[in-house]
Design a protein around this motif. Sequence first.
Motif, PDB file in Angstrom:
ATOM      1  N   ALA A   1       0.838  -1.201   0.000  1.00  0.00           N
ATOM      2  CA  ALA A   1       0.000   0.000   0.000  1.00  0.00           C
ATOM      3  C   ALA A   1       0.871   1.248   0.000  1.00  0.00           C
ATOM      4  O   ALA A   1       0.633   2.198  -0.755  1.00  0.00           O
ATOM      5  CB  ALA A   1      -0.912  -0.003   1.228  1.00  0.00           C
ATOM      6  N   PHE A   2       1.897   1.243   0.839  1.00  0.00           N
ATOM      7  CA  PHE A   2       2.813   2.375   0.950  1.00  0.00           C
ATOM      8  C   PHE A   2       3.572   2.582  -0.353  1.00  0.00           C
ATOM      9  O   PHE A   2       3.791   3.713  -0.794  1.00  0.00           O
ATOM     10  CB  PHE A   2       3.798   2.113   2.097  1.00  0.00           C
ATOM     11  CG  PHE A   2       4.307   3.362   2.759  1.00  0.00           C
ATOM     12  CD1 PHE A   2       3.651   3.885   3.860  1.00  0.00           C
ATOM     13  CD2 PHE A   2       5.430   4.009   2.297  1.00  0.00           C
ATOM     14  CE1 PHE A   2       4.107   5.039   4.485  1.00  0.00           C
ATOM     15  CE2 PHE A   2       5.902   5.162   2.901  1.00  0.00           C
ATOM     16  CZ  PHE A   2       5.242   5.680   4.010  1.00  0.00           C
TER      17      PHE A   2
ATOM     18  N   VAL B   1     -10.128  -1.285  -6.507  1.00  0.00           N
ATOM     19  CA  VAL B   1      -9.214  -1.532  -7.618  1.00  0.00           C
ATOM     20  C   VAL B   1      -8.033  -2.399  -7.195  1.00  0.00           C
ATOM     21  O   VAL B   1      -7.541  -3.222  -7.976  1.00  0.00           O
ATOM     22  CB  VAL B   1      -8.710  -0.199  -8.211  1.00  0.00           C
ATOM     23  CG1 VAL B   1      -7.531  -0.421  -9.146  1.00  0.00           C
ATOM     24  CG2 VAL B   1      -9.848   0.502  -8.960  1.00  0.00           C
ATOM     25  N   PHE B   2      -7.599  -2.254  -5.958  1.00  0.00           N
ATOM     26  CA  PHE B   2      -6.400  -2.940  -5.488  1.00  0.00           C
ATOM     27  C   PHE B   2      -6.506  -4.456  -5.647  1.00  0.00           C
ATOM     28  O   PHE B   2      -5.612  -5.114  -6.183  1.00  0.00           O
ATOM     29  CB  PHE B   2      -6.133  -2.583  -4.021  1.00  0.00           C
ATOM     30  CG  PHE B   2      -4.678  -2.386  -3.712  1.00  0.00           C
ATOM     31  CD1 PHE B   2      -3.839  -3.462  -3.503  1.00  0.00           C
ATOM     32  CD2 PHE B   2      -4.146  -1.114  -3.630  1.00  0.00           C
ATOM     33  CE1 PHE B   2      -2.493  -3.270  -3.221  1.00  0.00           C
ATOM     34  CE2 PHE B   2      -2.801  -0.909  -3.346  1.00  0.00           C
ATOM     35  CZ  PHE B   2      -1.974  -2.000  -3.142  1.00  0.00           C
TER      36      PHE B   2
ATOM     37  N   LYS C   1      -6.654 -11.042  -5.623  1.00  0.00           N
ATOM     38  CA  LYS C   1      -7.585 -11.030  -4.501  1.00  0.00           C
ATOM     39  C   LYS C   1      -6.895 -11.118  -3.152  1.00  0.00           C
ATOM     40  O   LYS C   1      -7.378 -10.604  -2.142  1.00  0.00           O
ATOM     41  CB  LYS C   1      -8.575 -12.192  -4.649  1.00  0.00           C
ATOM     42  CG  LYS C   1      -9.809 -12.041  -3.789  1.00  0.00           C
ATOM     43  CD  LYS C   1     -10.856 -13.081  -4.149  1.00  0.00           C
ATOM     44  CE  LYS C   1     -12.116 -12.836  -3.317  1.00  0.00           C
ATOM     45  NZ  LYS C   1     -13.167 -13.829  -3.644  1.00  0.00           N
ATOM     46  N   ILE C   2      -5.731 -11.765  -3.131  1.00  0.00           N
ATOM     47  CA  ILE C   2      -4.995 -11.925  -1.885  1.00  0.00           C
ATOM     48  C   ILE C   2      -4.544 -10.581  -1.305  1.00  0.00           C
ATOM     49  O   ILE C   2      -4.243 -10.462  -0.112  1.00  0.00           O
ATOM     50  CB  ILE C   2      -3.767 -12.844  -2.101  1.00  0.00           C
ATOM     51  CG1 ILE C   2      -3.158 -13.252  -0.771  1.00  0.00           C
ATOM     52  CG2 ILE C   2      -2.743 -12.159  -2.977  1.00  0.00           C
ATOM     53  CD1 ILE C   2      -2.020 -14.232  -0.899  1.00  0.00           C
TER      54      ILE C   2
ATOM     55  N   ALA D   1      -4.546  -4.871   1.463  1.00  0.00           N
ATOM     56  CA  ALA D   1      -3.631  -3.772   1.167  1.00  0.00           C
ATOM     57  C   ALA D   1      -4.378  -2.574   0.582  1.00  0.00           C
ATOM     58  O   ALA D   1      -3.984  -1.422   0.789  1.00  0.00           O
ATOM     59  CB  ALA D   1      -2.545  -4.237   0.200  1.00  0.00           C
ATOM     60  N   GLY D   2      -5.475  -2.834  -0.152  1.00  0.00           N
ATOM     61  CA  GLY D   2      -6.286  -1.753  -0.704  1.00  0.00           C
ATOM     62  C   GLY D   2      -6.923  -0.912   0.381  1.00  0.00           C
ATOM     63  O   GLY D   2      -6.989   0.321   0.281  1.00  0.00           O
ATOM     64  N   LEU D   3      -7.393  -1.572   1.435  1.00  0.00           N
ATOM     65  CA  LEU D   3      -7.966  -0.856   2.579  1.00  0.00           C
ATOM     66  C   LEU D   3      -6.901   0.003   3.254  1.00  0.00           C
ATOM     67  O   LEU D   3      -7.146   1.164   3.599  1.00  0.00           O
ATOM     68  CB  LEU D   3      -8.553  -1.849   3.577  1.00  0.00           C
ATOM     69  CG  LEU D   3      -9.035  -1.266   4.914  1.00  0.00           C
ATOM     70  CD1 LEU D   3     -10.145  -0.247   4.684  1.00  0.00           C
ATOM     71  CD2 LEU D   3      -9.500  -2.375   5.857  1.00  0.00           C
ATOM     72  N   TYR D   4      -5.731  -0.559   3.440  1.00  0.00           N
ATOM     73  CA  TYR D   4      -4.634   0.182   4.068  1.00  0.00           C
ATOM     74  C   TYR D   4      -4.261   1.408   3.236  1.00  0.00           C
ATOM     75  O   TYR D   4      -3.974   2.477   3.783  1.00  0.00           O
ATOM     76  CB  TYR D   4      -3.408  -0.721   4.240  1.00  0.00           C
ATOM     77  CG  TYR D   4      -3.605  -1.893   5.185  1.00  0.00           C
ATOM     78  CD1 TYR D   4      -4.721  -1.974   6.007  1.00  0.00           C
ATOM     79  CD2 TYR D   4      -2.680  -2.927   5.242  1.00  0.00           C
ATOM     80  CE1 TYR D   4      -4.912  -3.053   6.858  1.00  0.00           C
ATOM     81  CE2 TYR D   4      -2.853  -4.005   6.100  1.00  0.00           C
ATOM     82  CZ  TYR D   4      -3.977  -4.073   6.902  1.00  0.00           C
ATOM     83  OH  TYR D   4      -4.152  -5.132   7.743  1.00  0.00           O
TER      84      TYR D   4
END
Length: 394
Positions: A235-236, A297-298, A304-305, A309-312
């Motif tokens: 995410a970062f 989108v992430f 899907k795994i 990270a998309g939420l983060y």
Amino acid sequence: IAQALPVLISPILTRLYSPSDFGVLALFISITSIVGVIANGRYELAIMLPEKDEDAINVAAVGFLFNIAISLLFLIFIIIFKKPFLKLLKAESLSFWIYFAPLTVFFIGLFQILNYANNRFKLYKDISKSNILKSIASSLVQLTLGFLKTGTSGLILGQMSAQAVANTKLFSNIKKTGLLKEIKKEKIKKMAAQYSNFPKFSMWAGLLNVTGYQIVNLLIGMSYGQKELGYYYMAFRILGIPSSFIGTAISQVFFKQATEEKNKTGNIINTFNSTLKKLIILSVPIFGIIFLIIRPVFGIVFGKIWDKAGLYAMILTPMFAINFIVKTFTLVPFIYKKNIVDFAFQSGIFVMSVLPFCFGIKDFNVLLVLYSLILSIYYFIYYIILRSVIMRRT
């Protein structure tokens, strides 16, 4: 191109490497980044300041010698304290690759010296080309070794290859200037003394700054595990693309133009205001769109795994938006030779970054919200302080 390449290959990398693999990479980057920021004694920041190019190249030489010394000391530290060091960080998975950390630190320091030297000569296109080469080298190595199922090794080797390749291009430019023959022992000593405030203040400020960010990786790995760190790191990484490439490019031009305006008029208000407008115009649409679409989108793009990270990424977006604007202006204290202001700011970064972990929060989502909020407020306060510094000198 340099921005697009890491983005384009990320959906492939996330299917070749696991979140845990990226977690180990994050630990390696954190360790080398923390040491790398002090590798040159921060003398690279002084390369822009001398009026004469002959003095500037000797400032670069001071940084290079500092870099060699720090890299060797780090190697000795690793040889002696490897086991307890990795055990403390719960990073035993780096048992083999930790020996390559000092070499990576040397590459990082050298890149900073060459980057600022090229910036002094306004070789902006070549700086961009070096970033492109950096991305290509990293991508090729990581993709190739990823298909060979080498695990974390592919990610770390890609990181090291990128640094080595970028340095080659930038060094060739400096060699062509013919200034290397101007490097003299007496001038090196003179420049080291003249700009001694950089290792005295800026070096420690830089260490606090980078540690403030990178210690988050170390604390996440220690408290929540390498898999959780892998999600956070991805995410970062994605959110950092605008700041790393667009923001860094604007920052380099701002530093050059602001220094010139300061030498001519005694203040930098015009350059400051024009740069601020550009940063706001870029920041609002870029990060506004990212905030709205990043979570759904992430998982689609990266697999899907990587949904978590998309939420983060969504949680961290406001912090990145404010940082995108303020980061460029963190060079203001160096222009006015107020290194102590930067030191105070970086001290605060370290404290604010560690603060959320002091509450013993078990829910990682809650921890990230608190971290993003605290840093966003802190960046905004520092922007107000920097503007007041400039206005007092207009």
